[in-house]
Design a protein around this motif. Structure first.
Motif, short mmCIF file in Angstrom:
data_model
loop_
_atom_site.label_atom_id
_atom_site.label_comp_id
_atom_site.label_asym_id
_atom_site.label_seq_id
_atom_site.Cartn_x
_atom_site.Cartn_y
_atom_site.Cartn_z
N MET A 2 -3.46 10.25 -11.41
CA MET A 2 -2.34 9.31 -11.55
C MET A 2 -1.60 9.18 -10.22
O MET A 2 -1.24 10.19 -9.61
CB MET A 2 -1.41 9.80 -12.64
CG MET A 2 -2.06 9.78 -14.01
SD MET A 2 -0.99 10.44 -15.28
CE MET A 2 -1.93 10.03 -16.73
N ARG A 3 -1.39 7.94 -9.83
CA ARG A 3 -0.78 7.71 -8.54
C ARG A 3 0.04 6.43 -8.58
O ARG A 3 -0.34 5.46 -9.23
CB ARG A 3 -1.87 7.59 -7.47
CG ARG A 3 -1.38 7.55 -6.05
CD ARG A 3 -2.55 7.51 -5.09
NE ARG A 3 -2.09 7.43 -3.71
CZ ARG A 3 -2.73 6.77 -2.77
NH1 ARG A 3 -3.86 6.16 -3.03
NH2 ARG A 3 -2.26 6.76 -1.52
N LEU A 4 1.19 6.46 -7.88
CA LEU A 4 2.05 5.29 -7.74
C LEU A 4 2.23 5.01 -6.26
O LEU A 4 2.54 5.92 -5.49
CB LEU A 4 3.42 5.54 -8.39
CG LEU A 4 3.43 5.87 -9.88
CD1 LEU A 4 4.82 6.32 -10.31
CD2 LEU A 4 3.00 4.66 -10.69
N VAL A 5 2.07 3.76 -5.87
CA VAL A 5 2.23 3.39 -4.47
C VAL A 5 3.12 2.16 -4.40
O VAL A 5 2.81 1.11 -4.97
CB VAL A 5 0.87 3.09 -3.80
CG1 VAL A 5 1.09 2.66 -2.35
CG2 VAL A 5 -0.03 4.31 -3.86
N GLU A 6 4.24 2.29 -3.68
CA GLU A 6 5.16 1.17 -3.50
C GLU A 6 4.83 0.43 -2.21
O GLU A 6 4.34 1.02 -1.24
CB GLU A 6 6.62 1.65 -3.42
CG GLU A 6 7.12 2.46 -4.58
CD GLU A 6 7.01 3.94 -4.34
OE1 GLU A 6 7.77 4.72 -4.94
OE2 GLU A 6 6.16 4.35 -3.52
N SER A 7 5.15 -0.86 -2.21
CA SER A 7 5.02 -1.66 -1.00
C SER A 7 6.02 -2.81 -1.09
O SER A 7 6.61 -3.07 -2.15
CB SER A 7 3.59 -2.21 -0.87
OG SER A 7 3.27 -3.03 -1.98
N GLY A 8 6.22 -3.49 0.03
CA GLY A 8 7.05 -4.68 0.04
C GLY A 8 8.44 -4.52 0.61
O GLY A 8 9.18 -5.50 0.72
#
Length: 128
Positions: A2-8
């Motif tokens: 499980m992984r969360l990656v933010e961008s923007g």
């Protein structure tokens, strides 16, 4: 895994807009609450908004109601935070976080320690 990656994240003028993305891998959104939190220097982490995958509901902090909204894509497994009319109170590191849907998911969505998974964060800066 499980992984969360933010961008923007980035720099925007006061009154401008940004769209943040949280890409979730290893999750089935139907079973999770995906929230956005933010933390400014010297301040506590604050719950901004949440999307609940079980019923599609979303909640927002009073400070962002009417300016921020969320958009989800179940195919791409993404949860976007759309931020309009950014102001000097909004700069912070923005994090997305996930937890399994709990019985109290409507009332406890903003409690950060209930979330088990966190992204690395993305910086939002607002210039005046």
């Amino acid at each position: 895994q499980m992984r969360l990656v933010e961008s923007g994240g980035g720099l925007v003028q006061s009154g401008g807009s940004l769209r943040l993305r949280c890409a979730a891998s290893g999750f089935i959104l139907d079973y999770y609450s995906i929230a956005w939190f933010r933390q400014a220097p010297g301040k506590e982490r604050e719950g901004v908004s949440v999307f609940n995958g079980n019923d599609g509901s979303s909640y927002y902090a009073d400070s962002v109601k009417g300016r921020f909204s969320m958009s989800t894509d179940n195919v791409k497994n993404t949860v976007d935070l759309i931020m309009l009319r950014l102001n000097p109170e909004d700069p912070a590191v923005y994090y997305c976080a996930a937890k399994r849907i709990s019985p109290a998911y409507r009332s406890s969505w903003y409690i950060d320690y209930e979330y088990d998974y966190w992204g690395q964060g993305t910086q939002v800066t607002v210039s005046s």
